[in-house]
Design a protein around this motif. Structure first.
Motif, PDB file in Angstrom:
ATOM      1  N   ILE A   1     -12.597 -21.271   6.685  1.00  0.00           N
ATOM      2  CA  ILE A   1     -13.058 -20.574   7.880  1.00  0.00           C
ATOM      3  C   ILE A   1     -13.874 -19.356   7.473  1.00  0.00           C
ATOM      4  CG2 ILE A   1     -12.319 -19.289   9.941  1.00  0.00           C
ATOM      5  CD1 ILE A   1     -11.873 -22.306  10.086  1.00  0.00           C
ATOM      6  N   GLY A   2     -13.457 -18.685   6.394  1.00  0.00           N
ATOM      7  CA  GLY A   2     -14.160 -17.509   5.908  1.00  0.00           C
ATOM      8  C   GLY A   2     -13.521 -16.231   6.419  1.00  0.00           C
ATOM      9  N   ARG A   3     -14.302 -15.169   6.425  1.00  0.00           N
ATOM     10  CA  ARG A   3     -13.809 -13.852   6.854  1.00  0.00           C
ATOM     11  C   ARG A   3     -14.053 -13.676   8.349  1.00  0.00           C
ATOM     12  NH1 ARG A   3     -14.486  -9.601   2.151  1.00  0.00           N
ATOM     13  NH2 ARG A   3     -14.246 -11.014   0.400  1.00  0.00           N
TER      14      ARG A   3
ATOM     15  N   ALA B   1     -11.331  -7.431   3.912  1.00  0.00           N
ATOM     16  CA  ALA B   1     -11.134  -8.476   4.919  1.00  0.00           C
ATOM     17  C   ALA B   1     -10.595  -9.743   4.260  1.00  0.00           C
ATOM     18  CB  ALA B   1     -12.449  -8.767   5.623  1.00  0.00           C
ATOM     19  N   ALA B   2      -9.657 -10.357   4.925  1.00  0.00           N
ATOM     20  CA  ALA B   2      -9.049 -11.581   4.406  1.00  0.00           C
ATOM     21  C   ALA B   2      -9.974 -12.770   4.618  1.00  0.00           C
ATOM     22  CB  ALA B   2      -7.722 -11.831   5.105  1.00  0.00           C
ATOM     23  N   GLU B   3      -9.830 -13.740   3.746  1.00  0.00           N
ATOM     24  CA  GLU B   3     -10.514 -15.013   3.927  1.00  0.00           C
ATOM     25  C   GLU B   3      -9.480 -16.001   4.446  1.00  0.00           C
ATOM     26  OE1 GLU B   3     -12.892 -16.432   0.724  1.00  0.00           O
ATOM     27  OE2 GLU B   3     -13.523 -14.409   0.172  1.00  0.00           O
TER      28      GLU B   3
ATOM     29  N   ARG C   1       8.630 -37.175  19.136  1.00  0.00           N
ATOM     30  CA  ARG C   1       7.477 -36.651  19.867  1.00  0.00           C
ATOM     31  C   ARG C   1       6.379 -36.283  18.880  1.00  0.00           C
ATOM     32  NH1 ARG C   1       9.423 -31.982  23.595  1.00  0.00           N
ATOM     33  NH2 ARG C   1       7.262 -32.136  24.258  1.00  0.00           N
ATOM     34  N   SER C   2       5.140 -36.520  19.248  1.00  0.00           N
ATOM     35  CA  SER C   2       3.997 -36.235  18.389  1.00  0.00           C
ATOM     36  C   SER C   2       3.543 -34.789  18.589  1.00  0.00           C
ATOM     37  CB  SER C   2       2.848 -37.185  18.725  1.00  0.00           C
ATOM     38  OG  SER C   2       1.742 -36.929  17.903  1.00  0.00           O
ATOM     39  N   PHE C   3       3.394 -34.073  17.468  1.00  0.00           N
ATOM     40  CA  PHE C   3       2.943 -32.678  17.509  1.00  0.00           C
ATOM     41  C   PHE C   3       1.722 -32.529  16.609  1.00  0.00           C
ATOM     42  CE2 PHE C   3       7.319 -32.259  18.790  1.00  0.00           C
ATOM     43  CZ  PHE C   3       7.307 -31.227  19.706  1.00  0.00           C
ATOM     44  N   ARG C   4       0.795 -31.696  17.040  1.00  0.00           N
ATOM     45  CA  ARG C   4      -0.340 -31.327  16.190  1.00  0.00           C
ATOM     46  C   ARG C   4      -0.003 -29.967  15.595  1.00  0.00           C
ATOM     47  NH1 ARG C   4      -6.472 -29.778  17.631  1.00  0.00           N
ATOM     48  NH2 ARG C   4      -7.230 -29.795  15.486  1.00  0.00           N
ATOM     49  N   LEU C   5       0.029 -29.891  14.269  1.00  0.00           N
ATOM     50  CA  LEU C   5       0.369 -28.663  13.562  1.00  0.00           C
ATOM     51  C   LEU C   5      -0.892 -28.078  12.941  1.00  0.00           C
ATOM     52  CD1 LEU C   5       3.484 -30.067  11.703  1.00  0.00           C
ATOM     53  CD2 LEU C   5       3.447 -28.866  13.891  1.00  0.00           C
ATOM     54  N   ILE C   6      -1.030 -26.766  13.040  1.00  0.00           N
ATOM     55  CA  ILE C   6      -2.159 -26.066  12.419  1.00  0.00           C
ATOM     56  C   ILE C   6      -1.592 -24.994  11.499  1.00  0.00           C
ATOM     57  CG2 ILE C   6      -4.208 -24.662  12.806  1.00  0.00           C
ATOM     58  CD1 ILE C   6      -4.422 -26.018  15.559  1.00  0.00           C
ATOM     59  N   VAL C   7      -1.944 -25.084  10.229  1.00  0.00           N
ATOM     60  CA  VAL C   7      -1.486 -24.123   9.229  1.00  0.00           C
ATOM     61  C   VAL C   7      -2.655 -23.210   8.896  1.00  0.00           C
ATOM     62  CG1 VAL C   7      -0.542 -23.847   6.904  1.00  0.00           C
ATOM     63  CG2 VAL C   7       0.099 -25.837   8.292  1.00  0.00           C
ATOM     64  N   VAL C   8      -2.411 -21.899   8.915  1.00  0.00           N
ATOM     65  CA  VAL C   8      -3.453 -20.914   8.605  1.00  0.00           C
ATOM     66  C   VAL C   8      -3.090 -20.230   7.293  1.00  0.00           C
ATOM     67  CG1 VAL C   8      -4.645 -18.831   9.381  1.00  0.00           C
ATOM     68  CG2 VAL C   8      -3.882 -20.539  11.064  1.00  0.00           C
ATOM     69  N   TYR C   9      -4.001 -20.247   6.345  1.00  0.00           N
ATOM     70  CA  TYR C   9      -3.831 -19.588   5.057  1.00  0.00           C
ATOM     71  C   TYR C   9      -4.650 -18.302   5.052  1.00  0.00           C
ATOM     72  CZ  TYR C   9      -2.397 -24.269   3.547  1.00  0.00           C
ATOM     73  OH  TYR C   9      -1.778 -25.471   3.424  1.00  0.00           O
ATOM     74  N   SER C  10      -4.061 -17.218   4.565  1.00  0.00           N
ATOM     75  CA  SER C  10      -4.757 -15.928   4.498  1.00  0.00           C
ATOM     76  C   SER C  10      -4.724 -15.419   3.061  1.00  0.00           C
ATOM     77  CB  SER C  10      -4.071 -14.924   5.422  1.00  0.00           C
ATOM     78  OG  SER C  10      -4.472 -13.620   5.123  1.00  0.00           O
ATOM     79  N   SER C  11      -5.877 -14.987   2.539  1.00  0.00           N
ATOM     80  CA  SER C  11      -5.926 -14.453   1.173  1.00  0.00           C
ATOM     81  C   SER C  11      -5.191 -13.117   1.070  1.00  0.00           C
ATOM     82  CB  SER C  11      -7.366 -14.296   0.700  1.00  0.00           C
ATOM     83  OG  SER C  11      -8.060 -13.381   1.533  1.00  0.00           O
ATOM     84  N   ASN C  12      -5.159 -12.330   2.135  1.00  0.00           N
ATOM     85  CA  ASN C  12      -4.436 -11.053   2.093  1.00  0.00           C
ATOM     86  C   ASN C  12      -2.946 -11.271   1.992  1.00  0.00           C
ATOM     87  OD1 ASN C  12      -6.649  -9.457   2.106  1.00  0.00           O
ATOM     88  ND2 ASN C  12      -6.427  -8.722   4.191  1.00  0.00           N
ATOM     89  N   LEU C  13      -2.449 -12.271   2.660  1.00  0.00           N
ATOM     90  CA  LEU C  13      -1.022 -12.565   2.570  1.00  0.00           C
ATOM     91  C   LEU C  13      -0.669 -12.956   1.139  1.00  0.00           C
ATOM     92  CD1 LEU C  13       1.689 -12.827   3.946  1.00  0.00           C
ATOM     93  CD2 LEU C  13       1.087 -15.157   4.570  1.00  0.00           C
ATOM     94  N   ASP C  14      -1.531 -13.741   0.492  1.00  0.00           N
ATOM     95  CA  ASP C  14      -1.302 -14.115  -0.898  1.00  0.00           C
ATOM     96  C   ASP C  14      -1.237 -12.872  -1.787  1.00  0.00           C
ATOM     97  OD1 ASP C  14      -1.314 -16.772  -0.187  1.00  0.00           O
ATOM     98  OD2 ASP C  14      -3.376 -17.133  -0.813  1.00  0.00           O
ATOM     99  N   ALA C  15      -2.136 -11.916  -1.556  1.00  0.00           N
ATOM    100  CA  ALA C  15      -2.161 -10.690  -2.357  1.00  0.00           C
ATOM    101  C   ALA C  15      -0.889  -9.877  -2.127  1.00  0.00           C
ATOM    102  CB  ALA C  15      -3.390  -9.862  -2.020  1.00  0.00           C
TER     103      ALA C  15
END
Length: 86
Positions: free
Chosen positions: A5-7, A14-16, A29-43
């Protein structure tokens, strides 16, 4: 596969972001899951891990030092010859 997605802001710290979407069945039941990765959280996680490791190293170094001061000196040698033991 994660999509870049970028910054979301232009600041120097700013996180990526990356996202990953998937569908899963949960309790039938069927669910759509969306996982968000953040570079700041990693740091932040890395800094927390580094801090924990440093504290553990200091604790172990202190314990080793204390153990060295409290050790009982050993004398290497034989108290009796083999013939005296029999």
């Amino acid at each position: 596969m994660a999509q870049e997605i970028g910054r979301l802001s232009q600041g120097p710290s700013a996180a990526e972001y990356r996202i990953q979407s998937m569908e899963r069945l949960i309790d039938g039941r069927s669910f759509r899951l969306i996982v968000v990765y953040s570079s700041n959280l990693d740091a932040r996680k890395q800094r927390a891990l580094d801090s924990t490791l440093k504290k553990e190293e200091e604790r172990l170094t202190r314990l080793i030092s204390e153990a060295g001061r409290n050790r009982i000196p050993l004398r290497i040698g034989c108290l009796a010859s083999d013939s005296e033991i029999l």
